[in-house]
Design an enzyme around this catalytic site. Structure first.
Site, PDB file in Angstrom:
ATOM      1  CE  LYS A   1      21.330 -12.783 -43.446  1.00 15.15           C
ATOM      2  NZ  LYS A   1      22.157 -12.538 -44.644  1.00 15.15           N
TER       3      LYS A   1
ATOM      4  CE1 TYR B   1      42.564  -9.155 -15.622  1.00 12.50           C
ATOM      5  CE2 TYR B   1      40.574  -8.913 -16.946  1.00 12.50           C
ATOM      6  CZ  TYR B   1      41.376  -9.665 -16.099  1.00 12.50           C
ATOM      7  OH  TYR B   1      40.985 -10.926 -15.732  1.00 12.50           O
TER       8      TYR B   1
END
EC number: 5.1.1.1
Length: 377
Positions: A47, A271
């Site tokens: 999956k 940042y």
């Protein structure tokens, strides 16, 4: 990649993109490690695109190594395996879009049914042939599966459906809520619940359908949970959630340096200048960020490998980039950095990245985004 090869690519102006390479040989080794722990049939659960490693690639390697079943979340995932030529039995058990009886029958995919309502909706549909179902019983997870109070009702409805040849009960399943503790005592309640479910299924006239309860952790640590089939997903790609067995990492994430510059002490990075250099050094940029699956929140220990040495990730992770501090080393643009891999030594593992991000390895490998190129070794 050698330094001379980098020099050639630098002159051409092109470099390999960030790439996640899947290693089928590791999947093969992991199936062998599981086989040494159980006599039960192995279901290879692929999956979430094979836990981020490519469902078809992982499925083929697992089946070639001896897995007898495949497991998926949905019929869509199962149908993709069929389209790729995989013929092993497949079970789909979560059905986020509901169960399509015709699709299940046509693709010859078993489906799990986890509630009276889900089975009633399935029986209300028509299919070209009988749909094979696994009765999903809640054995302690309270996250899915039929609650104990409704088992009798589910079995009654399933018997009617089987008598009408709409469905055929071929399996019964549950989940272990505490298997990651690697303590068989923690599994006794779920094992008892599974045994009770099997007794009830047999008493309802369904014979002895395939029974499965254990996922990777239970398979590796507690034989009492194995029954006739074990479901191994994370273990295929090198993750043992119980932390008790060393598995083989099945992927390697690399990225080229796309920018490099010398900077002085006191230089803010990224940042908000969350990191400031404490010495003269060299900074390099890798074109990977949180949009590609690099966790935004990392401990200061996070790093990548270049030519056998680990260099720290510094400053905040951006959407598209991370910065590494290479100290006195100045690497040319195009130099390949290994973000994670199975190599050991200076190369971080997915477990390292999970620890640095305060999460689990599953999150790291399933989070690598679509902008990252894929390859197979």
């Amino acid at each position: 990649m050698s330094r001379s090869a980098i020099a050639v690519q630098h002159r051409s102006g092109t470099f390999p993109p960030p790439t996640l390479e899947t290693l089928p040989v590791a999947v093969t080794a992991n199936v062998a490690r599981v086989r040494a722990r159980t006599r039960s049939t192995i279901m290879a659960v692929v999956k979430a695109d094979g836990y981020g490693h490519g469902a078809v690639t992982v499925a083929r390697a697992a089946v070639a190594a001896g897995a007898g079943w495949l497991g998926t979340t949905s019929l869509a995932e199962a149908s993709a395996l069929r389209a790729a030529g995989l013929e092993a039995p497949i079970l789909a058990w979560l059905h986020p879009s509901g169960i399509d009886a015709e699709a299940a029958a046509t693709a010859k995919v078993d489906v799990a049914v986890g509630s009276v309502d889900e089975l009633a909706r399935l029986l209300a549909q028509t299919a070209p042939t009988t749909v094979r179902i696994h009765l999903h019983m809640d054995t302690g997870m309270s996250r899915g599966g039929c609650p104990r109070a409704q088992w009798d009702e589910l079995l009654t409805l399933a018997r009617r459906g089987q008598q009408a040849r709409r469905v055929r009960v071929t399996g019964v399943m549950g989940h272990l809520p505490l298997a990651d503790r690697a303590d068989p005592v923690a599994n006794t309640g779920a094992v008892a619940g599974m045994r009770e479910a099997v007794r009830m299924v047999r008493a309802a006239g369904f014979g002895s359908p395939l029974t499965h309860l254990a996922a990777t952790s239970g398979t590796l640590t507690d034989p009492a949970t194995h029954f006739g089939l074990v479901r191994v997903g994370a273990g295929l790609v090198g993750i043992d959630p119980s932390g008790s067995v060393e598995m083989h990492g099945a992927s390697r994430l690399t990225a080229p340096i796309v920018h490099t510059a010398p900077v002085g002490a006191g230089t803010p990075v990224g940042y908000d200048g969350a990191y400031v250099t404490d010495r003269a050094t060299h900074l390099s940029v890798l074109p990977l960020g949180y949009a590609d699956g690099i966790p935004r929140e990392l401990s200061p220990q996070a790093g990548v490998e270049i030519y056998g040495h680990r260099f720290p990730v510094v400053g905040r992770v951006s959407m598209d980039q991370i910065v590494i501090d290479t100290g006195a080393e100045s690497f040319p643009v195009g130099t390949s950095a290994t973000v994670f891999g199975p190599d050991g030594g200076a190369t971080p593992s997915v477990h390292d990245w999970a620890r640095w991000a305060g999460t689990i390895p599953h999150t790291i490998v399933t989070g690598i985004g679509p902008r990252v190129s894929r390859s197979t070794a």
